[in-house]
Structure formats: structure tokens, C-alpha cells
Scaffold this active site. Structure first.
Site, PDB file in Angstrom:
ATOM      1  N   GLU A  81       0.830  -1.211   0.000  1.00 24.46           N
ATOM      2  CA  GLU A  81       0.000   0.000   0.000  1.00 24.46           C
ATOM      3  C   GLU A  81       0.863   1.258   0.000  1.00 24.46           C
ATOM      4  O   GLU A  81       1.756   1.415   0.821  1.00 24.46           O
ATOM      5  CB  GLU A  81      -0.944   0.004   1.209  1.00 24.46           C
ATOM      6  CG  GLU A  81      -1.923  -1.161   1.232  1.00 24.46           C
ATOM      7  CD  GLU A  81      -2.901  -1.169   0.046  1.00 24.46           C
ATOM      8  OE1 GLU A  81      -2.966  -0.160  -0.684  1.00 24.46           O
ATOM      9  OE2 GLU A  81      -3.582  -2.196  -0.150  1.00 24.46           O
ATOM     10  N   CYS A 144      -8.209  -1.437   7.709  1.00 23.84           N
ATOM     11  CA  CYS A 144      -6.797  -1.498   7.315  1.00 23.84           C
ATOM     12  C   CYS A 144      -6.250  -0.106   7.025  1.00 23.84           C
ATOM     13  O   CYS A 144      -5.178   0.275   7.505  1.00 23.84           O
ATOM     14  CB  CYS A 144      -6.627  -2.417   6.105  1.00 23.84           C
ATOM     15  SG  CYS A 144      -6.972  -4.135   6.508  1.00 23.84           S
ATOM     16  N   HIS A 166      -1.476  -5.556   2.121  1.00 26.17           N
ATOM     17  CA  HIS A 166      -2.686  -6.383   2.065  1.00 26.17           C
ATOM     18  C   HIS A 166      -2.345  -7.755   1.479  1.00 26.17           C
ATOM     19  O   HIS A 166      -1.540  -7.856   0.543  1.00 26.17           O
ATOM     20  CB  HIS A 166      -3.744  -5.718   1.172  1.00 26.17           C
ATOM     21  CG  HIS A 166      -4.768  -4.927   1.927  1.00 26.17           C
ATOM     22  ND1 HIS A 166      -4.987  -3.592   1.710  1.00 26.17           N
ATOM     23  CD2 HIS A 166      -5.648  -5.297   2.900  1.00 26.17           C
ATOM     24  CE1 HIS A 166      -5.958  -3.164   2.514  1.00 26.17           C
ATOM     25  NE2 HIS A 166      -6.377  -4.182   3.250  1.00 26.17           N
TER      26      HIS A 166
END
Ligand code: PCA
Length: 203
Positions: A81, A144, A166
Site C-alpha cells: 500500500e 486497514c 494487504h
């Protein structure tokens, strides 16, 4: 106090019996990378409580790095991410238009933070080891993203490396869904080990 890297995973949610993020984090608890020990922590799937747990853990352990892990069911590869946004929708897992009802993760804080993990080096190392991975430009608007944002905001002045990865469903989960992407738990664990090694080397 020895240096630690805080590695978070989540409890199962959305009808699943397991969450690969916690399975992986648990396997790596106590492992050492370049003299830095992993401290694994399981977070609840609740925006407010997960955010507070991470903020408390950062105050308690003063980690040298923070790496969040979470399940992104349906994604085919490890998602590194890049961005956390200041928007949390506690119902985003159930609603198709997740985000419309969102509120700031931290009121008055900046709109977004970029990861402080060395994504190019991590991606190169993963590719070298033939582990499927890609940079992702959205961690969503659920727990998240909330955890990633909270860690980056809390550590903004210390410049401590922090970020989020993730994970796909593990194979056993995907077997209960219809035609959905998955990855073997051992491959995901190997990938996160490589990421931690790369992060620890850069400290
Ligand atoms: N994934 C969810 C929350 C917990 C998890 O493992 C998310 O992507 O926000």
C-alpha cells in the site's frame, strides 16, 4: 531495550474463519531480522478500537518500524500500500458505496500520508524471490486504511518507517468461495519475511 518491529494482523471478519494477516503475523512473532525482533499483535476488526490499539502499542514499544497486514479478499497478489487516507467508513465491508458515509480517521489531521516503507526495494526483493506482488494505490476506507493512517500520523515526527501490506485470501479460504484469487499461506509468509528483511536492512 532491543529494537522491535511491530507487525499487526487482524481477527477474522466477514464470515471467514481465519484471517491470513494474523496467521502470517503469528508465524513471524519473535523472529529477528538484522537484530530487530518482530512483535506481533492481533487487532480487532473495528476502526476505533484498532486505531487506538496501534497508537497505544507505538507508545508502549517505541518500535523501529511498524508493518500492518490485512486481508484483501479477491486481490490476487501481495498489495504494497502506497497511500493511507484520512477517511474511515465503519460499514465499508458491507456497503457497495463504502466511503460515502466516511468520517476522518483523525479529525483535523492531513488528508493522506504516503507509506514510509521502502516499497521499491521490497518489490524488487519479492520479484527476485518469485513472489507475486504489486504496489496498490488504495488501502480502502475500512479498518486497514485506518490502522495504516493512524500509525503514519502517530509517527509523523519520528519519521519511523511504517506502512501496510494487504494479503489475498489463503488457499483454504478461497476453496469455500467461487473462483476467487488466493495464495498459499507459506508463500505469503515468505513474502512478508522478505519485506521485513528489507525494512530491517534499511534501518
Ligand atoms: N481487512 C480489512 C479489515 C481487516 C482486514 O484484514 C480491510 O482491508 O480494511
Amino acid at each position: 531495550m532491543p529494537q522491535i518491529v511491530l507487525l499487526t494482523g487482524f481477527a477474522p471478519f466477514g464470515g471467514e474463519h481465519t484471517n491470513p494477516s494474523w496467521e502470517v503475523a503469528l508465524q513471524l512473532d519473535g523472529h529477528k531480522f538484522n537484530g530487530v525482533a518482530v512483535k506481533s499483535m492481533r487487532l480487532p476488526v473495528n476502526c476505533r478500537r484498532a486505531s487506538q490499539s496501534v497508537i497505544d502499542a507505538i507508545a508502549r514499544f517505541a518500535p523501529a518500524a511498524v508493518v500492518g497486514l490485512g486481508q484483501a479478499g479477491g486481490r490476487p497478489v501481495l498489495s504494497l500500500e502506497k497511500i493511507a487516507i484520512n477517511l474511515a467508513d465503519p460499514h465499508a465491508d458491507r456497503e457497495r458505496d463504502g466511503g460515502l458515509q466516511g468520517k476522518p480517521v483523525i479529525a483535523g489531521a492531513p488528508d493522506a500520508y504516503f507509506t514510509r516503507l521502502p516499497l521499491p526495494a521490497i518489490l524488487r526483493a519479492l520479484k527476485r524471490h518469485h513472489i507475486p506482488a504489486a504496489v496498490s494505490l488504495s488501502a480502502g476506507v475500512y479498518v486497514c486504511n485506518t490502522v495504516m493512517y493512524s500509525a503514519l500520523h502517530t509517527l509523523r515526527r519520528r519519521r519511523t518507517p511504517a506502512g501496510f501490506i494487504h494479503l489475498p485470501y489463503e488457499a483454504a479460504q478461497a476453496a469455500r468461495h467461487r473462483a476467487v484469487a488466493s495464495m498459499a499461506l507459506a508463500t505469503m509468509t515468505a513474502g512478508i519475511e522478505i519485506a521485513l528483511e528489507t525494512i530491517a536492512r534499511a534501518l
